[in-house]
Design a protein around this motif. Structure first.
Motif, PDB file in Angstrom:
ATOM      1  N   TRP A 193       0.816  -1.209   0.000  1.00 39.31           N
ATOM      2  CA  TRP A 193       0.000   0.000   0.000  1.00 39.31           C
ATOM      3  C   TRP A 193       0.853   1.265   0.000  1.00 39.31           C
ATOM      4  O   TRP A 193       0.475   2.270  -0.613  1.00 39.31           O
ATOM      5  CB  TRP A 193      -0.948  -0.007   1.187  1.00 39.31           C
ATOM      6  CG  TRP A 193      -2.031  -1.031   1.044  1.00 39.31           C
ATOM      7  CD1 TRP A 193      -2.063  -2.280   1.590  1.00 39.31           C
ATOM      8  CD2 TRP A 193      -3.223  -0.906   0.266  1.00 39.31           C
ATOM      9  NE1 TRP A 193      -3.206  -2.942   1.211  1.00 39.31           N
ATOM     10  CE2 TRP A 193      -3.935  -2.127   0.399  1.00 39.31           C
ATOM     11  CE3 TRP A 193      -3.765   0.111  -0.516  1.00 39.31           C
ATOM     12  CZ2 TRP A 193      -5.161  -2.335  -0.223  1.00 39.31           C
ATOM     13  CZ3 TRP A 193      -4.982  -0.092  -1.147  1.00 39.31           C
ATOM     14  CH2 TRP A 193      -5.667  -1.307  -1.008  1.00 39.31           C
ATOM     15  N   ARG A 210      -9.034   9.681  -6.170  1.00 44.74           N
ATOM     16  CA  ARG A 210     -10.426   9.530  -5.732  1.00 44.74           C
ATOM     17  C   ARG A 210     -11.011   8.188  -6.199  1.00 44.74           C
ATOM     18  O   ARG A 210     -11.699   7.506  -5.441  1.00 44.74           O
ATOM     19  CB  ARG A 210     -11.276  10.673  -6.282  1.00 44.74           C
ATOM     20  CG  ARG A 210     -10.966  12.032  -5.679  1.00 44.74           C
ATOM     21  CD  ARG A 210     -11.936  13.087  -6.192  1.00 44.74           C
ATOM     22  NE  ARG A 210     -11.526  14.410  -5.756  1.00 44.74           N
ATOM     23  CZ  ARG A 210     -11.742  14.902  -4.534  1.00 44.74           C
ATOM     24  NH1 ARG A 210     -12.373  14.154  -3.645  1.00 44.74           N
ATOM     25  NH2 ARG A 210     -11.330  16.107  -4.199  1.00 44.74           N
ATOM     26  N   GLY A 213      -9.383   5.442  -4.157  1.00 42.07           N
ATOM     27  CA  GLY A 213      -9.896   5.432  -2.786  1.00 42.07           C
ATOM     28  C   GLY A 213     -11.312   4.886  -2.698  1.00 42.07           C
ATOM     29  O   GLY A 213     -11.625   4.088  -1.800  1.00 42.07           O
ATOM     30  N   TRP A 214     -12.178   5.302  -3.640  1.00 38.09           N
ATOM     31  CA  TRP A 214     -13.558   4.825  -3.603  1.00 38.09           C
ATOM     32  C   TRP A 214     -13.607   3.319  -3.820  1.00 38.09           C
ATOM     33  O   TRP A 214     -14.317   2.598  -3.108  1.00 38.09           O
ATOM     34  CB  TRP A 214     -14.410   5.527  -4.665  1.00 38.09           C
ATOM     35  CG  TRP A 214     -15.853   5.129  -4.552  1.00 38.09           C
ATOM     36  CD1 TRP A 214     -16.805   5.697  -3.747  1.00 38.09           C
ATOM     37  CD2 TRP A 214     -16.493   4.036  -5.226  1.00 38.09           C
ATOM     38  NE1 TRP A 214     -18.008   5.037  -3.878  1.00 38.09           N
ATOM     39  CE2 TRP A 214     -17.842   4.002  -4.783  1.00 38.09           C
ATOM     40  CE3 TRP A 214     -16.072   3.096  -6.156  1.00 38.09           C
ATOM     41  CZ2 TRP A 214     -18.764   3.060  -5.245  1.00 38.09           C
ATOM     42  CZ3 TRP A 214     -16.980   2.144  -6.615  1.00 38.09           C
ATOM     43  CH2 TRP A 214     -18.318   2.128  -6.159  1.00 38.09           C
ATOM     44  N   ASP A 217     -12.511   1.393  -0.758  1.00 39.50           N
ATOM     45  CA  ASP A 217     -13.579   1.313   0.242  1.00 39.50           C
ATOM     46  C   ASP A 217     -14.662   0.341  -0.191  1.00 39.50           C
ATOM     47  O   ASP A 217     -15.197  -0.428   0.617  1.00 39.50           O
ATOM     48  CB  ASP A 217     -14.188   2.696   0.464  1.00 39.50           C
ATOM     49  CG  ASP A 217     -13.310   3.592   1.330  1.00 39.50           C
ATOM     50  OD1 ASP A 217     -12.248   3.117   1.797  1.00 39.50           O
ATOM     51  OD2 ASP A 217     -13.682   4.770   1.530  1.00 39.50           O
ATOM     52  N   ARG A 228      -3.894   5.422   3.548  1.00 43.33           N
ATOM     53  CA  ARG A 228      -5.177   6.062   3.279  1.00 43.33           C
ATOM     54  C   ARG A 228      -5.072   7.572   3.459  1.00 43.33           C
ATOM     55  O   ARG A 228      -5.597   8.335   2.640  1.00 43.33           O
ATOM     56  CB  ARG A 228      -6.254   5.491   4.194  1.00 43.33           C
ATOM     57  CG  ARG A 228      -7.640   6.078   3.939  1.00 43.33           C
ATOM     58  CD  ARG A 228      -8.673   5.554   4.937  1.00 43.33           C
ATOM     59  NE  ARG A 228      -9.969   6.173   4.710  1.00 43.33           N
ATOM     60  CZ  ARG A 228     -10.867   5.751   3.849  1.00 43.33           C
ATOM     61  NH1 ARG A 228     -10.613   4.678   3.118  1.00 43.33           N
ATOM     62  NH2 ARG A 228     -12.015   6.380   3.710  1.00 43.33           N
ATOM     63  N   ILE A 231      -3.490   9.148   0.467  1.00 47.64           N
ATOM     64  CA  ILE A 231      -4.355   9.146  -0.708  1.00 47.64           C
ATOM     65  C   ILE A 231      -5.487  10.157  -0.551  1.00 47.64           C
ATOM     66  O   ILE A 231      -5.862  10.849  -1.508  1.00 47.64           O
ATOM     67  CB  ILE A 231      -4.890   7.727  -0.965  1.00 47.64           C
ATOM     68  CG1 ILE A 231      -3.716   6.801  -1.331  1.00 47.64           C
ATOM     69  CG2 ILE A 231      -5.937   7.716  -2.079  1.00 47.64           C
ATOM     70  CD1 ILE A 231      -4.046   5.337  -1.350  1.00 47.64           C
ATOM     71  N   VAL A 232      -6.005  10.291   0.669  1.00 44.99           N
ATOM     72  CA  VAL A 232      -7.033  11.308   0.942  1.00 44.99           C
ATOM     73  C   VAL A 232      -6.471  12.705   0.698  1.00 44.99           C
ATOM     74  O   VAL A 232      -7.130  13.564   0.098  1.00 44.99           O
ATOM     75  CB  VAL A 232      -7.558  11.182   2.388  1.00 44.99           C
ATOM     76  CG1 VAL A 232      -8.375  12.405   2.774  1.00 44.99           C
ATOM     77  CG2 VAL A 232      -8.396   9.920   2.545  1.00 44.99           C
ATOM     78  N   TRP A 261     -15.461  10.543  -1.028  1.00 46.80           N
ATOM     79  CA  TRP A 261     -14.420  10.733  -2.041  1.00 46.80           C
ATOM     80  C   TRP A 261     -14.802  11.763  -3.096  1.00 46.80           C
ATOM     81  O   TRP A 261     -14.030  11.992  -4.025  1.00 46.80           O
ATOM     82  CB  TRP A 261     -14.101   9.394  -2.708  1.00 46.80           C
ATOM     83  CG  TRP A 261     -13.426   8.441  -1.765  1.00 46.80           C
ATOM     84  CD1 TRP A 261     -14.015   7.427  -1.076  1.00 46.80           C
ATOM     85  CD2 TRP A 261     -12.057   8.460  -1.374  1.00 46.80           C
ATOM     86  NE1 TRP A 261     -13.099   6.789  -0.280  1.00 46.80           N
ATOM     87  CE2 TRP A 261     -11.873   7.408  -0.448  1.00 46.80           C
ATOM     88  CE3 TRP A 261     -10.952   9.241  -1.713  1.00 46.80           C
ATOM     89  CZ2 TRP A 261     -10.651   7.122   0.143  1.00 46.80           C
ATOM     90  CZ3 TRP A 261      -9.729   8.979  -1.133  1.00 46.80           C
ATOM     91  CH2 TRP A 261      -9.580   7.925  -0.215  1.00 46.80           C
TER      92      TRP A 261
END
Length: 288
Positions: A193, A210, A213-214, A217, A228, A231-232, A261
Motif C-alpha cells: 500500500w 479519488r 480510494g472509492w 472502500d 489512506r 491518498i485522501v 471521495w
C-alpha cells in the motif's frame, strides 16, 4: 522422441546448435545468412523451415526468437507471446489486462496483448494475437519489473502499478467491474500500500486518487491508515470527478455520488455485483 517432430537438416542444425551453445535467444536474418555463408534469399528458406518446425518465431521484421530444445515443439504459448510482443520497441512494459492475467489477478481469457510505451506505434499481430499499443505519458512510465518468461527477459508493470493502471484506464482491462476485480485480488496478495501511495503521488492526479480510494472502500480492502491518509490528501487537491462513463450520459440506476471521495459513480450496480468486500483478507481465508 519429441525431437522427431523438429528434425533438422545440416543447415538448420548449424543455426540451432550455434544458438543453443551460445545461450542466445534471438537472431537476425543477416546473422543467419552469415552463419550459413549464404545469400539472404537462401537464408530465408532455412528460416521458413525453422519457423515451420517450431524452432524460430518472428519477433519483428528480420528478427527472430529462438525456441530452445528444452521447451519442446509446442513452446509458443501465452508466455512466449509476451516475449514476442516485447520486441516491438525498446522502451515498453506489458501492462493492463495482460499484466493482470500474468499475475493471476483475472481469469478472463484475452487475445489482446497491451504494450505500453511513450512512443506512438501502430498496432500489429504476433503469434495470432493482436498487440494494442497504449501510449503512456512519461509521468506515468514507471513501476516496471523485469520478469523471466521462459528464459526471456520481459518488462511488466508490477502488481501495484498494474492495479493503478487498470483503475486509470478500465477500457484496457475489460471495464470498471473487471478493474475492481483485479484491484481486489491484488489487494489480498502481498499488496504494498505504501508503494501504491508513492505511485499515486508520483502521478499526481487527484481524480485517479479519488477513484482508487472509492474502489478501495467499496471492495473493503485492508488499506493501512497511513496510506489512506496520503491518498485522501492527494484526492483533496482535485475537484469532484467520476468513475465510469462521463456524467453527461448517466447510466440507468447508476450508483451515484459519494460524499467521502467526492466522486460520481456512473456505474450500474450489476457491473460491480459480488465485489463488495472482495478485498478483505478474511474473504479468502475463511472460505476453505
Amino acid at each position: 522422441m519429441e525431437f522427431a517432430t523438429r528434425s533438422l537438416s545440416a543447415q538448420e542444425s548449424r543455426i540451432v546448435l550455434s544458438l543453443s551453445e551460445s545461450g542466445r535467444r534471438e537472431i537476425t536474418r543477416a546473422e543467419i545468412s552469415d552463419l550459413l555463408g549464404s545469400t539472404p534469399k537462401a537464408a530465408d528458406h532455412v528460416i521458413e523451415s525453422l519457423r515451420r518446425k517450431g524452432w524460430l518465431e518472428r519477433a519483428t521484421w528480420g528478427a527472430y526468437l529462438f525456441i530452445p530444445p528444452e521447451y519442446g515443439p509446442d513452446a509458443l504459448g501465452n508466455s512466449n507471446l509476451l516475449a514476442l510482443a516485447s520486441r516491438i520497441t525498446k522502451r515498453y512494459y506489458i501492462g493492463f489486462g495482460t499484466a493482470a492475467a500474468h499475475y493471476g489477478l483475472t481469469t478472463q481469457h484475452r487475445n489482446v496483448i497491451f504494450v505500453v510505451t511513450p512512443q506512438r506505434l501502430r498496432e500489429r499481430t504476433v503469434g495470432g494475437s493482436r498487440v494494442q499499443i497504449v501510449t503512456q505519458a512519461e509521468s506515468k512510465f514507471f513501476g516496471i519489473a523485469e520478469v523471466d518468461v521462459l528464459s526471456y527477459k520481459v518488462m511488466l508493470s508490477d502488481r501495484e502499478k498494474t492495479a493503478i493502471d487498470c483503475i486509470d484506464h478500465p477500457e484496457f482491462t475489460g471495464g470498471v467491474g473487471e478493474a475492481a476485480t483485479i484491484f481486489a485480488t491484488a489487494s489480498r496478495r502481498r499488496f504494498d500500500w505504501d508503494k501504491a501511495a508513492d505511485y499515486l503521488e508520483r502521478i499526481g492526479a487527484g481524480a485517479l486518487a479519488r477513484r482508487f480510494g472509492w474502489l478501495a472502500d467499496f471492495i473493503k480492502a485492508d488499506m493501512p491508515s497511513s496510506a489512506r491518509a496520503r491518498i485522501v490528501d492527494l484526492a483533496a487537491r482535485s475537484r469532484k470527478t467520476w468513475l465510469g462513463s462521463s456524467p453527461e450520459h448517466v447510466v440507468p440506476r447508476a450508483i451515484g455520488y459519494d460524499e467521502t471521495w467526492r466522486i460520481f459513480v456512473n456505474v450500474a450496480p450489476e457491473e460491480l455485483h459480488n465485489l463488495t468486500g472482495l478485498g478483505q483478507h478474511k474473504a479468502i481465508e475463511k472460505g476453505s
